[in-house]
Motif scaffolding. Sequence first.
Motif, PDB file in Angstrom:
ATOM      1  N   ASN A   8       3.346   4.516 -13.355  1.00  0.00           N
ATOM      2  CA  ASN A   8       3.562   6.218 -12.355  1.00  0.00           C
ATOM      3  C   ASN A   8       3.032   7.423 -12.956  1.00  0.00           C
ATOM      4  N   ASN A   9       2.372   7.281 -14.041  1.00  0.00           N
ATOM      5  CA  ASN A   9       2.055   8.740 -14.698  1.00  0.00           C
ATOM      6  C   ASN A   9      -0.008   8.393 -14.245  1.00  0.00           C
ATOM      7  N   TYR A  10      -0.586   7.629 -13.036  1.00  0.00           N
ATOM      8  CA  TYR A  10      -1.965   7.688 -13.036  1.00  0.00           C
ATOM      9  C   TYR A  10      -2.005   7.381 -11.365  1.00  0.00           C
ATOM     10  N   TRP A  11      -3.393   7.021 -10.850  1.00  0.00           N
ATOM     11  CA  TRP A  11      -3.641   7.103  -9.600  1.00  0.00           C
ATOM     12  C   TRP A  11      -4.940   5.689  -9.709  1.00  0.00           C
ATOM     13  N   LEU A  12      -4.200   4.482  -9.023  1.00  0.00           N
ATOM     14  CA  LEU A  12      -5.374   3.805  -8.553  1.00  0.00           C
ATOM     15  C   LEU A  12      -6.025   4.214  -8.162  1.00  0.00           C
ATOM     16  N   VAL A  13      -7.567   4.480  -7.748  1.00  0.00           N
ATOM     17  CA  VAL A  13      -8.609   4.604  -6.673  1.00  0.00           C
ATOM     18  C   VAL A  13      -9.379   3.345  -7.091  1.00  0.00           C
ATOM     19  N   THR A  14      -9.542   2.865  -6.130  1.00  0.00           N
ATOM     20  CA  THR A  14     -10.587   1.626  -5.672  1.00  0.00           C
ATOM     21  C   THR A  14     -11.720   1.206  -4.459  1.00  0.00           C
ATOM     22  N   GLY A  15     -12.413   0.271  -4.487  1.00  0.00           N
ATOM     23  CA  GLY A  15     -13.553   0.263  -2.990  1.00  0.00           C
ATOM     24  C   GLY A  15     -12.591  -0.545  -2.342  1.00  0.00           C
ATOM     25  N   HIS A  16     -11.695  -1.045  -2.159  1.00  0.00           N
ATOM     26  CA  HIS A  16     -11.131  -2.031  -1.021  1.00  0.00           C
ATOM     27  C   HIS A  16     -10.944  -1.716   0.596  1.00  0.00           C
ATOM     28  N   TYR A  17     -11.250  -1.657   1.072  1.00  0.00           N
ATOM     29  CA  TYR A  17     -11.338  -1.861   2.543  1.00  0.00           C
ATOM     30  C   TYR A  17     -10.035  -2.314   3.475  1.00  0.00           C
ATOM     31  N   ALA A  18      -9.141  -1.069   2.684  1.00  0.00           N
ATOM     32  CA  ALA A  18      -7.556  -1.150   3.421  1.00  0.00           C
ATOM     33  C   ALA A  18      -7.182   0.163   3.217  1.00  0.00           C
ATOM     34  N   ARG A  19      -6.156   0.657   3.923  1.00  0.00           N
ATOM     35  CA  ARG A  19      -5.245   1.407   3.706  1.00  0.00           C
ATOM     36  C   ARG A  19      -3.641   1.529   3.038  1.00  0.00           C
ATOM     37  N   VAL A  20      -3.376   2.789   2.324  1.00  0.00           N
ATOM     38  CA  VAL A  20      -1.581   2.915   1.570  1.00  0.00           C
ATOM     39  C   VAL A  20      -1.575   4.155   2.520  1.00  0.00           C
ATOM     40  N   LEU A  21      -0.494   4.128   3.538  1.00  0.00           N
ATOM     41  CA  LEU A  21       0.022   5.024   3.723  1.00  0.00           C
ATOM     42  C   LEU A  21       1.547   5.049   3.976  1.00  0.00           C
ATOM     43  N   SER A  22       2.238   6.224   3.274  1.00  0.00           N
ATOM     44  CA  SER A  22       3.465   6.241   3.077  1.00  0.00           C
ATOM     45  C   SER A  22       4.437   6.916   4.493  1.00  0.00           C
ATOM     46  N   SER A  23       4.960   6.178   5.435  1.00  0.00           N
ATOM     47  CA  SER A  23       6.134   6.004   6.570  1.00  0.00           C
ATOM     48  C   SER A  23       6.614   7.175   6.599  1.00  0.00           C
ATOM     49  N   SER A  24       6.493   8.249   7.709  1.00  0.00           N
ATOM     50  CA  SER A  24       7.364   9.591   7.853  1.00  0.00           C
ATOM     51  C   SER A  24       8.313   9.268   8.495  1.00  0.00           C
ATOM     52  N   TYR A  25       9.537   8.069   8.160  1.00  0.00           N
ATOM     53  CA  TYR A  25      10.613   8.238   8.065  1.00  0.00           C
ATOM     54  C   TYR A  25      11.068   8.011   6.849  1.00  0.00           C
ATOM     55  N   ASN A  26      10.637   7.126   5.724  1.00  0.00           N
ATOM     56  CA  ASN A  26      11.546   7.178   4.925  1.00  0.00           C
ATOM     57  C   ASN A  26      10.876   7.410   3.706  1.00  0.00           C
ATOM     58  N   ASP A  27       8.992   7.757   3.722  1.00  0.00           N
ATOM     59  CA  ASP A  27       8.227   7.611   2.734  1.00  0.00           C
ATOM     60  C   ASP A  27       7.612   6.171   1.940  1.00  0.00           C
ATOM     61  N   GLN A  28       8.303   4.638   1.954  1.00  0.00           N
ATOM     62  CA  GLN A  28       8.097   3.657   1.896  1.00  0.00           C
ATOM     63  C   GLN A  28       6.336   3.593   2.212  1.00  0.00           C
ATOM     64  N   PRO A  29       5.768   2.709   0.716  1.00  0.00           N
ATOM     65  CA  PRO A  29       4.530   2.861   0.930  1.00  0.00           C
ATOM     66  C   PRO A  29       3.858   1.853   2.167  1.00  0.00           C
ATOM     67  N   HIS A  30       3.356   1.452   2.872  1.00  0.00           N
ATOM     68  CA  HIS A  30       2.868   0.180   3.872  1.00  0.00           C
ATOM     69  C   HIS A  30       1.476   0.023   3.451  1.00  0.00           C
ATOM     70  N   LEU A  31       1.148  -1.031   3.121  1.00  0.00           N
ATOM     71  CA  LEU A  31      -0.590  -1.249   3.251  1.00  0.00           C
ATOM     72  C   LEU A  31      -1.136  -1.789   4.502  1.00  0.00           C
ATOM     73  N   LEU A  32      -1.820  -1.198   5.380  1.00  0.00           N
ATOM     74  CA  LEU A  32      -2.724  -1.524   6.210  1.00  0.00           C
ATOM     75  C   LEU A  32      -3.541  -1.576   6.624  1.00  0.00           C
ATOM     76  N   ARG A  33      -3.953  -2.277   7.710  1.00  0.00           N
ATOM     77  CA  ARG A  33      -5.660  -2.492   8.138  1.00  0.00           C
ATOM     78  C   ARG A  33      -6.733  -1.349   7.913  1.00  0.00           C
ATOM     79  N   SER A  34      -7.638  -1.922   7.552  1.00  0.00           N
ATOM     80  CA  SER A  34      -8.601  -0.858   7.643  1.00  0.00           C
ATOM     81  C   SER A  34      -9.362  -0.118   8.040  1.00  0.00           C
ATOM     82  N   PHE A  35      -9.585   1.097   8.850  1.00  0.00           N
ATOM     83  CA  PHE A  35     -10.287   2.078   9.614  1.00  0.00           C
ATOM     84  C   PHE A  35     -11.339   1.235  10.091  1.00  0.00           C
ATOM     85  N   TYR A  36     -11.837   0.654   9.603  1.00  0.00           N
ATOM     86  CA  TYR A  36     -13.172  -0.035   9.897  1.00  0.00           C
ATOM     87  C   TYR A  36     -13.241  -2.060   9.893  1.00  0.00           C
ATOM     88  N   PRO A  37     -12.922  -2.476  11.126  1.00  0.00           N
ATOM     89  CA  PRO A  37     -11.962  -3.907  11.121  1.00  0.00           C
ATOM     90  C   PRO A  37     -12.911  -4.671  10.863  1.00  0.00           C
TER      91      PRO A  37
END
Length: 408
Positions: free
Chosen positions: A147-176
Amino acid sequence: MLSRFAQTVGKRAIKGYKPQKLPNRNDNVIIAMSSGVDSSVSAALFAEQYPNARGIYIQSWGKSQSLTDPQLEPCYERDWKDVGRVAEHLGIPVDKVNFEKEYWLDVFEPMLESYNKGWTPNPDIGCNRFVKFGKLREYLDQQYGANNYWLVTGHYARVLSSSYNDQPHLLRSFYPAKDQSYYLSQVDTDILGQLIFPTGHLTKPEVRELAVAAGLTTTSQKPDSQGICFVNNSQSGKFKHFLEHYLPNSPGNIVTIEEDGNKRVWGRHPGLWSHTIGQKVGLSMPQGDPRYAGSWYISDKLQDSNELVIVRGRDNPALYQDTVTITNTFSLDLNFRRLMKEAIEQGKLFIQYRSLQDPIAVKDCHFDQDETVLKLGSAQRAMAPGQYCCLYLQNRVLGSGTISRVGT
């Protein structure tokens, strides 16, 4: 570049999710680089403003495993050189790690076992789970601390945190057109909160524009990778012939099931692994006979008799089923089953059994011990055991499992 990226992402916010979180200036930012334009742009976005940004290149295939022409430069050596050039241009250090053993044991051998059963596996999902976000995570935990680093990759997907409980979710890419969430559907949830997929918020043309803006002119025009590089460079250049080096020769008959229920032999195959459900077969059929004229396709694999069954016509009803059973389900939410049921009631549960196909609605499901049986809204063509079935709550990935049975 990063400010331009942040502005673009801000305009593409998703209801119910917080904006893409970015690292603090002095955080450790590790960019997985593969030499392609997507990972190169991902590195460029963080190289300028983050002093602790550095690249990392994973070698998962080696000379001991390679079948390439010895006069050709292996793909992994060529890619490593390209990664080094990009990192030098961006002014960031880059490390190389070798995970050949892990790839062989956790990805390649299971793939061979699956093919040997006559199934149709997808090694890219296993590679992401066990190597790119498995072994690499263990390595980075040792280097920087969990938990002491960020891992960045070139995958076409998104990881965003829920507005309700901060849980990170894996989402589709903006570009289908380039969405890769299907391939990430078995990544451990524990690491989701440390992942950033910059290109998942962008279109492919935008990524190439950013590559030009970063001075990566050669990389900006680099074609997208197609398939597995060591297969593309194999002696034959075809995956079927590549597999022949690793799988036993187990020939059997290619047959039709006649109207009277008897089988008629039309040819031979080297093993059930040599074809997949829905694949066109190049057999010489009597075109003068209306019963056999036209193209023929694999409709079934008979394990007991080691036979491939073929039917006439690409849209033959025998190729379509509306029920699929999955096992070894990997869920990205503790409330997986409840969320599935609720999503079905709301008409929001979908599956994909291939990447980049149109989402398929699920109208019912039931759970039987380790199995999940899905009733689909419409019959689908060429679903095959061994394929991964990815489950979506609209654009959010709930998890995936292996197709073990098609039909009732």
